[in-house]
Enzyme design. Structure first.
Site, PDB file in Angstrom:
ATOM      1  N   TYR A 290       0.854  -1.051   0.103  1.00  0.00           N
ATOM      2  CA  TYR A 290       0.243   0.016  -0.209  1.00  0.00           C
ATOM      3  C   TYR A 290       1.001   1.215   0.225  1.00  0.00           C
ATOM      4  O   TYR A 290       1.602   1.488   0.985  1.00  0.00           O
ATOM      5  CB  TYR A 290      -0.988  -0.086   1.226  1.00  0.00           C
ATOM      6  CG  TYR A 290      -2.093   0.887   1.056  1.00  0.00           C
ATOM      7  CD1 TYR A 290      -3.400   0.455   0.666  1.00  0.00           C
ATOM      8  CD2 TYR A 290      -1.990   2.238   1.532  1.00  0.00           C
ATOM      9  CE1 TYR A 290      -4.288   1.427   0.820  1.00  0.00           C
ATOM     10  CE2 TYR A 290      -3.043   3.273   1.471  1.00  0.00           C
ATOM     11  CZ  TYR A 290      -4.247   2.527   0.931  1.00  0.00           C
ATOM     12  OH  TYR A 290      -5.362   3.467   1.105  1.00  0.00           O
ATOM     13  N   TYR A 341      -5.405   5.014  -7.712  1.00  0.00           N
ATOM     14  CA  TYR A 341      -5.583   4.606  -6.320  1.00  0.00           C
ATOM     15  C   TYR A 341      -7.084   4.441  -6.352  1.00  0.00           C
ATOM     16  O   TYR A 341      -7.906   5.504  -6.420  1.00  0.00           O
ATOM     17  CB  TYR A 341      -5.187   6.231  -5.840  1.00  0.00           C
ATOM     18  CG  TYR A 341      -5.630   6.249  -4.093  1.00  0.00           C
ATOM     19  CD1 TYR A 341      -4.895   5.554  -3.213  1.00  0.00           C
ATOM     20  CD2 TYR A 341      -6.778   7.174  -3.926  1.00  0.00           C
ATOM     21  CE1 TYR A 341      -5.101   5.578  -2.019  1.00  0.00           C
ATOM     22  CE2 TYR A 341      -6.994   7.057  -2.277  1.00  0.00           C
ATOM     23  CZ  TYR A 341      -6.254   6.228  -1.496  1.00  0.00           C
ATOM     24  OH  TYR A 341      -6.557   6.379  -0.147  1.00  0.00           O
TER      25      TYR A 341
END
Length: 387
Positions: A290, A341
């Site tokens: 992440y 994203y």
């Protein structure tokens, strides 16, 4: 109850990746529906086979999705608290439901549509109260400012440099250049990186993830059923979520012990994840980390055991996370820094493709892929998918 290898991801689907705020007039339900229908079709199933939903953020409406998609009955619907930190953990919810007999086919879906509120400045949107007093008065308007404090502490304690952050950004961009789904496909140079404006010292423009609209869905079912479906199953080897109370202060109040201030808060997550999988960091072939900020990629590599604490900077500088020749190729689709994203779901999508052997930047002989969710407001999460 162990979920190890008892379920698998059998279908994936997604919308295009839009620049933030440009998906209108499409609605969130429209985006989610497209991703879910594509994922179910990819699995070779019918939409009527779906009887469960597992979420982690977004406040999605199960009755609305059920009505729109024509799903006859829902037997399971649950969501992790928190935000992007739960992306990998949502698949653990799905696996647990299936192993417990609560559902047969569960859809995990994530989506973003930022027309009204940018998540990068969400702190300013919160009402002033005693809880928000610290970060409002300190000018911490969003996660970029908050994680900048952790990055600066890591630099102070271990000698981590902006050159190390640049290597993360540049290697991710190199992976995005040839990826058809990626938002940023222009090569990034060291000169480009250091010429970029500083947004939250030491984070410059290229240390921040992208801001996008879109949706991604995956379909989870039992390992037994998965064997008869269309694709190589991506086994859910393990999935955990949670985190320590003291690191959980990081996004708002700081005041953590020093060892946690220089971390991604994932040490307890990593320990439980590997124990549940009966694996070690050496068994991981690819990592989908992440990457809301370059600095947190470095800290997660440390927390998940790919290098020692404080050695993350030199580790990435050595080329270890590069697709071409690195010891642990990382974010092979460009990640959230250059690919797209969607609150962590791009990492799950890419991990499934790596296990199937269908990734654009395919790592040879992949057996196990690590996916992390967060660090964000608790819970953080992590997932190992296996072939």
């Amino acid at each position: 109850m162990s979920i190890k290898n008892r379920t698998a991801v059998v279908g994936v689907g997604h919308t295009r990746i839009y620049k933030r705020g440009t998906s209108a007039p499409r609605t969130m339900e429209d985006l989610l529906g497209e991703a879910i229908i594509a994922a179910v079709a990819d699995a070779g199933l019918d939409i009527a086979d779906v009887n469960g939903f597992a979420y982690y953020a977004g406040g999605f409406d199960t009755p609305m999705l059920t009505e729109i998609l024509g799903i006859p009955e829902v037997r399971f619907s649950a969501s992790l608290t928190g935000s992007g930190g739960g992306s990998a953990g949502a698949l653990g919810l799905a696996a647990t439901a299936i192993v417990a007999g609560q559902a047969d086919v569960v859809v995990c879906v994530g989506g973003l549509q930022q027309a009204k509120q940018r998540y990068g400045t969400y702190a300013l949107a919160r009402e002033a109260n005693p809880e928000t007093a610290f970060y409002h008065s300190a000018g911490l308007v969003g996660p970029g400012h908050m994680f900048a404090l952790l990055a600066r502490r890591h630099m102070h304690r271990f000698g981590t440099t902006r050159e190390h952050f640049a290597e993360v950004a540049i290697s991710h961009r190199a992976n995005a250049v040839n990826h058809p789904l990626a938002s940023q496909r222009k090569p990034l140079t060291t000169e480009d990186y250091f010429a970029a404006p500083m947004l939250a010292d030491p984070h410059c423009l290229y240390d921040f993830c992208l801001e996008n609209d879109g949706a991604i869905a995956v379909v989870v079912t039992s390992a037994e059923r998965a064997r008869d479906l269309r694709h190589v199953p991506a086994r859910i080897v393990s999935s955990v979520h949670g985190g320590s109370r003291t690191w959980g202060r990081s996004l708002y109040w700081m005041n953590m012990p020093d060892d946690e201030f220089v971390s991604s808060g994932n040490v307890p997550i990593a320990r439980r994840l590997y124990e549940a999988a009966d694996l070690t960091p050496g068994d991981i072939d690819v990592a989908q980390i992440y990457d809301h900020f370059t600095s947190q990629v470095i800290m997660q590599l440390e927390d998940f055991g790919f290098c020692e604490r404080g050695e993350g900077g030199p580790f990435v500088e050595s080329g270890a996370i590069r697709f071409d020749g690195g010891s642990i190729p990382t974010n092979t689709d460009g990640g959230q820094l250059s690919g797209g994203y969607i609150w962590g779901m791009t990492h799950v999508l890419e991990a499934v493709h790596q296990v199937r052997g269908t990734a654009v930047n395919q790592v040879p002989d992949v057996r196990n892929v690590l996916v992390t969710g967060g660090p964000s407001s608790l819970p953080n999460s992590a997932l190992i998918l296996g072939r």
